[in-house]
Each structure stands twice: as structure tokens, then as C-alpha cells.
Design an enzyme around this catalytic site. Structure first.
Site, mmCIF file in Angstrom:
data_model
loop_
_atom_site.group_PDB
_atom_site.id
_atom_site.type_symbol
_atom_site.label_atom_id
_atom_site.label_comp_id
_atom_site.label_asym_id
_atom_site.label_seq_id
_atom_site.Cartn_x
_atom_site.Cartn_y
_atom_site.Cartn_z
ATOM 1 N N LYS A 54 0.842 -1.208 0.000
ATOM 2 C CA LYS A 54 0.000 0.000 0.000
ATOM 3 C C LYS A 54 0.872 1.251 0.000
ATOM 4 O O LYS A 54 0.606 2.213 -0.730
ATOM 5 C CB LYS A 54 -0.927 -0.027 1.231
ATOM 6 C CG LYS A 54 -2.021 -1.076 1.102
ATOM 7 C CD LYS A 54 -2.745 -1.357 2.414
ATOM 8 C CE LYS A 54 -3.728 -2.517 2.218
ATOM 9 N NZ LYS A 54 -4.394 -2.925 3.449
ATOM 10 N N GLN A 98 -4.338 -1.484 9.778
ATOM 11 C CA GLN A 98 -4.253 -2.825 9.179
ATOM 12 C C GLN A 98 -4.813 -3.863 10.148
ATOM 13 O O GLN A 98 -4.389 -3.939 11.301
ATOM 14 C CB GLN A 98 -2.787 -3.142 8.827
ATOM 15 C CG GLN A 98 -2.603 -4.463 8.111
ATOM 16 C CD GLN A 98 -3.206 -4.465 6.710
ATOM 17 O OE1 GLN A 98 -3.121 -3.499 5.972
ATOM 18 N NE2 GLN A 98 -3.838 -5.569 6.338
ATOM 19 N N ASP A 121 -10.563 3.063 4.119
ATOM 20 C CA ASP A 121 -10.971 1.651 4.041
ATOM 21 C C ASP A 121 -12.494 1.530 3.962
ATOM 22 O O ASP A 121 -13.020 0.446 3.704
ATOM 23 C CB ASP A 121 -10.479 0.913 5.295
ATOM 24 C CG ASP A 121 -9.396 -0.098 4.983
ATOM 25 O OD1 ASP A 121 -9.165 -0.349 3.793
ATOM 26 O OD2 ASP A 121 -8.803 -0.631 5.932
#
Ligand code: NAP
Length: 289
Positions: A54, A98, A121
Site C-alpha cells: 500500500k 491494518q 478503508d
């Protein structure tokens, strides 16, 4: 007839190229480069690989990276304080915690602390609510990637029968909401669905997000359907999806492979979301209108 293979790698690359050009234009207009903060607690190797990917993709797109790595025994409160700081930092457009986190850290509760305008997200309750209400907002990356694959594949969604197998918060539910927003007639299946094959074989568009290797076979697929396989499993025979690709490929009109289908789209859509978040924050502080 052999199915068209939907090339997720090429489609993701096109999205990434577009984000890079859009970021350059955004900066040329005098704006600060968008910033993506990733927070990784612990040293799970798979999570580290995801976070590295990412951050690398962000840098390639001209997005500034803020890569926070915390020791595996970091307490919940300390992660919470970091997220609050990132919420307040104007250089940070998007925040990604994460998952999964180590047991002493409640990842689900912490996700809810992320400012909805920085929720790249798309997993906070506000983002989920905006999606359900059909209001603009930041959408979860993998489901948004599924929709981009369908768009590029030329799927006609208006009025189409769409069946989603899986109802997770991360994939199944948001995919179903996005398909509904695109005017498909959506059926959502799960582990208690009776006669899964009969329901799936109604689908013009079939999305498998089940987490069971090769569950979806030829008997689940109607001739000429478009099949999107979100699943990814490491097996002795290499990576496989939730769809039995070899069994289905001669029935479907188009199908995503594993690997090289949905997988590459997730990071591409994260970059889209980070630029979108920067724009949202500049346009209107507060919840997306
Ligand atoms: P999940 O949270 O485990 O959810 C699986 C869903 O499938 C649940 O709703 C479950 O039903 C349903 N299900 C399980 N067995 C079933 C069966 N036999 N028949 C019908 N439905 C069944 O998984 P997820 O997070 O949504 O992920 C799904 C897959 O996508 C996994 O393989 C994951 O690795 C992959 N994934 C890939 C990406 C990517 O970037 N490519 C991103 C995220 C996930 P119940 O609700 O009734 O339990």
C-alpha cells in the site's frame, strides 16, 4: 464458448495511472499532496507485505506516506492516541488501520475512531451508513474494485439479476449495496442459504466472497453470466479463488482469474479513496454530504 478473462492487473494499473495523473493535477492546482497513514501493530508477515504494498503504490501515485509500525505488545490506548493524532493532522488525508490486530488491541473499536472523512478503508459505521443510505462517501476498497471490474467489463447492471455469495462487513454487504445502488436486483446468499446452486444460477452477475476454495462450480453458473471471484486461498496447487475457475470458464461470458482479478484492485481503489478523501476534506469539513 470460452469466457472473456477480466484482467484485474491491467484494470488496476489503469486506475493507478489515472490516480497518479489526478494527484499531479491536484498538486499543480496548489494543493498539498494527499497523505496516507498506515498503522500496523505487530509483526505479522502477511500484514507487513500488505502495508508495504500500500505504501509503495501510494508513493508511485504521488501520495505522501506516513508508515506507523508499532510493537506487537502496544496497548489499545496507545493505538487509539495515534489514531486521534492522525485524525487531527492536516497532512494526513487517509488513515488505514491494518487488520487483524493483536488480541490486546480491539481493531474493530479502533476502526470506529477514524474520522469518516479519512476513512479510506470505508469500514467505519458512518461510511457503512452513507453507503446504505445511497449518499456519497468513501466506499470499501475491495467492493469498489469489484464494481470497477464490472464497469470495465461492460456489465449491464441496471435491472440485472445479481447474486452475492457472502455477507461479510468487509466484502459481501458493501458489494450488495453497491450493486443495488447500480440498480441491479440483488440477492445475498450466506452459509444458511437453501440450495445455493439454484439461487446462484439465476444470476446475470455472480460475485463470490465466501472464503471457501472453489465452492462455486459449473452448477452455480448460468450460461453467459459474469463471474467475479473475490476469494483468495493459498493451496498446494497455488493460489485459487472461491470459484472453480476451470469448471466455470466455459459457461461464463466473463470471469476474473485468481490471481490477477479482484486482488490488484484493492490497492488501486485505496489510492482512489485517498485522493477522494483529500478532496472531501477540502470541500466540506464534517461528514460527507
Ligand atoms: P468472511 O468474513 O469469512 O465471510 C464469508 C461469507 O461467506 C459469510 O457471510 C458466510 O456466511 C459465507 N459462507 C461461508 N460458507 C458458505 C457456504 N458454504 N455457502 C454460502 N455462503 C457461505 O470472508 P470475507 O472477508 O468476506 O472474504 C471472502 C473471501 O474473499 C476470502 O477468501 C478472502 O480471503 C477474500 N478477500 C479477498 C480480498 C482481495 O483483495 N482480493 C479482500 C478481502 C477478502 P455466514 O455469514 O452465514 O457465516
Amino acid at each position: 464458448m470460452a469466457a472473456e478473462i477480466i484482467d484485474g492487473r491491467a484494470i488496476a494499473q489503469a486506475v493507478r495511472d489515472e490516480v497518479r495523473a489526478d494527484v499531479a493535477a491536484w498538486v499543480a492546482e496548489g494543493n498539498r499532496a494527499p497523505g496516507l497513514a498506515t498503522v500496523l501493530v505487530g509483526d505479522d508477515p502477511a500484514s507487513a507485505v500488505y502495508v508495504n504494498g500500500k505504501q509503495k503504490a501510494s508513493a508511485e501515485a504521488g501520495i505522501e506516506g506516513f508508515d506507523h509500525r508499532l510493537a506487537h505488545d502496544t496497548g489499545h490506548e496507545e493505538v487509539s492516541r495515534l489514531l486521534q493524532r492522525l485524525n487531527d493532522d492536516p497532512a494526513v488525508s487517509g488513515i488505514l488501520l491494518q487488520l487483524p490486530t493483536p488480541p490486546q488491541v480491539d481493531g474493530s473499536a479502533l476502526t470506529e475512531l477514524i474520522d469518516p472523512l479519512k476513512d479510506v478503508d470505508g469500514l467505519t459505521p458512518i461510511s457503512a451508513g452513507l453507503l446504505t443510505k445511497g449518499r456519497p462517501g468513501l466506499r470499501p476498497c475491495t467492493p469498489a474494485g469489484v464494481m470497477e471490474l464490472l464497469r470495465v467489463a461492460g456489465a449491464e447492471l441496471k435491472g440485472a439479476e445479481a447474486v452475492v455469495v457472502g455477507r461479510s462487513k468487509l466484502v459481501g454487504k458493501p458489494v450488495a449495496a453497491l450493486l443495488l445502488a447500480a440498480n441491479a436486483t440483488v440477492t445475498q446468499c450466506h452459509s444458511k442459504t437453501r440450495d445455493l446452486a439454484a439461487v446462484c444460477s439465476r444470476a446475470d452477475v455472480l460475485v463470490a466472497a465466501v472464503g471457501v476454495p472453489k465452492l462455486v462450480g459449473a452448477e452455480h453458473v448460468r450460461d453467459g453470466a459474469i463471474v467475479i471471484d473475490v476469494g483468495i486461498h493459498r493451496t498446494d496447487d497455488g493460489l485459487v479463488g472461491d470459484v472453480d475457475f476451470d469448471a466455470v470458464k466455459d459457461k461464463a461470458a466473463a470471469i476474473t482469474p485468481v490471481p490477477g482479478g479482484v486482488g490488484p484492485m484493492t490497492i488501486a481503489m485505496l489510492l482512489v479513496n485517498t485522493l477522494k478523501a483529500a478532496r472531501l476534506q477540502q470541500a466540506a469539513p464534517g461528514v460527507p454530504a
